[in-house]
Design a protein around this motif. Structure first.
Motif, PDB file in Angstrom:
ATOM      1  N   ASP A  53       0.823  -1.220   0.000  1.00 52.15           N
ATOM      2  CA  ASP A  53       0.000   0.000   0.000  1.00 52.15           C
ATOM      3  C   ASP A  53       0.856   1.269   0.000  1.00 52.15           C
ATOM      4  OD1 ASP A  53       0.938   0.246   2.608  1.00 52.15           O
ATOM      5  OD2 ASP A  53      -1.029   0.104   3.547  1.00 52.15           O
ATOM      6  N   GLY A  54       2.165   1.111  -0.207  1.00 55.89           N
ATOM      7  CA  GLY A  54       3.063   2.264  -0.272  1.00 55.89           C
ATOM      8  C   GLY A  54       3.596   2.723   1.069  1.00 55.89           C
ATOM      9  N   SER A  55       3.267   2.023   2.151  1.00 59.10           N
ATOM     10  CA  SER A  55       3.720   2.421   3.494  1.00 59.10           C
ATOM     11  C   SER A  55       5.231   2.375   3.663  1.00 59.10           C
ATOM     12  CB  SER A  55       3.090   1.519   4.559  1.00 59.10           C
ATOM     13  OG  SER A  55       1.701   1.710   4.609  1.00 59.10           O
ATOM     14  N   HIS A  56       5.924   1.682   2.765  1.00 60.92           N
ATOM     15  CA  HIS A  56       7.377   1.541   2.856  1.00 60.92           C
ATOM     16  C   HIS A  56       8.122   2.830   2.545  1.00 60.92           C
ATOM     17  CE1 HIS A  56       6.421   0.951  -1.415  1.00 60.92           C
ATOM     18  NE2 HIS A  56       7.566   1.567  -1.624  1.00 60.92           N
ATOM     19  N   ARG A  57       7.494   3.762   1.868  1.00 58.89           N
ATOM     20  CA  ARG A  57       8.194   4.964   1.407  1.00 58.89           C
ATOM     21  C   ARG A  57       8.892   5.680   2.559  1.00 58.89           C
ATOM     22  NH1 ARG A  57       3.540   5.179  -1.946  1.00 58.89           N
ATOM     23  NH2 ARG A  57       4.157   4.637  -4.062  1.00 58.89           N
ATOM     24  N   GLY A  58      10.192   5.793   2.419  1.00 57.70           N
ATOM     25  CA  GLY A  58      11.003   6.461   3.427  1.00 57.70           C
ATOM     26  C   GLY A  58      11.359   5.597   4.620  1.00 57.70           C
ATOM     27  N   HIS A  59      10.911   4.327   4.619  1.00 61.30           N
ATOM     28  CA  HIS A  59      11.147   3.448   5.768  1.00 61.30           C
ATOM     29  C   HIS A  59      11.756   2.109   5.389  1.00 61.30           C
ATOM     30  CE1 HIS A  59       8.755   6.157   8.250  1.00 61.30           C
ATOM     31  NE2 HIS A  59       7.852   6.144   7.298  1.00 61.30           N
ATOM     32  N   PHE A  60      12.133   1.947   4.135  1.00 59.34           N
ATOM     33  CA  PHE A  60      12.620   0.654   3.679  1.00 59.34           C
ATOM     34  C   PHE A  60      13.661   0.881   2.591  1.00 59.34           C
ATOM     35  CE2 PHE A  60      12.135  -3.116   0.862  1.00 59.34           C
ATOM     36  CZ  PHE A  60      12.424  -4.111   1.780  1.00 59.34           C
ATOM     37  N   GLU A  61      14.851   0.370   2.821  1.00 56.56           N
ATOM     38  CA  GLU A  61      15.913   0.568   1.837  1.00 56.56           C
ATOM     39  C   GLU A  61      16.474  -0.774   1.402  1.00 56.56           C
ATOM     40  OE1 GLU A  61      18.926   3.365   2.892  1.00 56.56           O
ATOM     41  OE2 GLU A  61      17.475   4.718   3.803  1.00 56.56           O
TER      42      GLU A  61
END
Length: 73
Positions: A53-61
């Protein structure tokens, strides 16, 4: 029949396209609503798991680059 492809996106989801089905732990099919392409969560933050759902943006590399696995013994 179209080939199933799984694309590992950098810093994001697994994009599955082609002919496929997704089943839960009991073998029940998820209703994909006729979609031929879905994104699967791999960060664990999605409220819509197993889908992204896009929740990874800025939190997953993770820089997705292919490599060879070692040969099976």
């Amino acid at each position: 029949m179209s080939k199933t492809t799984i694309k590992v996106n950098s810093n994001g989801s697994l994009l599955v396209s082609g002919e496929f089905e997704i089943v839960d732990k009991n073998g029940n099919n998820y209703d994909l609503g006729g979609r031929e392409k879905v994104s699967l969560c791999r960060c664990g933050k999605s409220a819509n798991k197993p889908f992204c759902d896009g929740s990874h943006r800025g939190h997953f590399e993770h820089e997705a680059e292919a490599f060879d696995l070692p040969k099976k013994p």
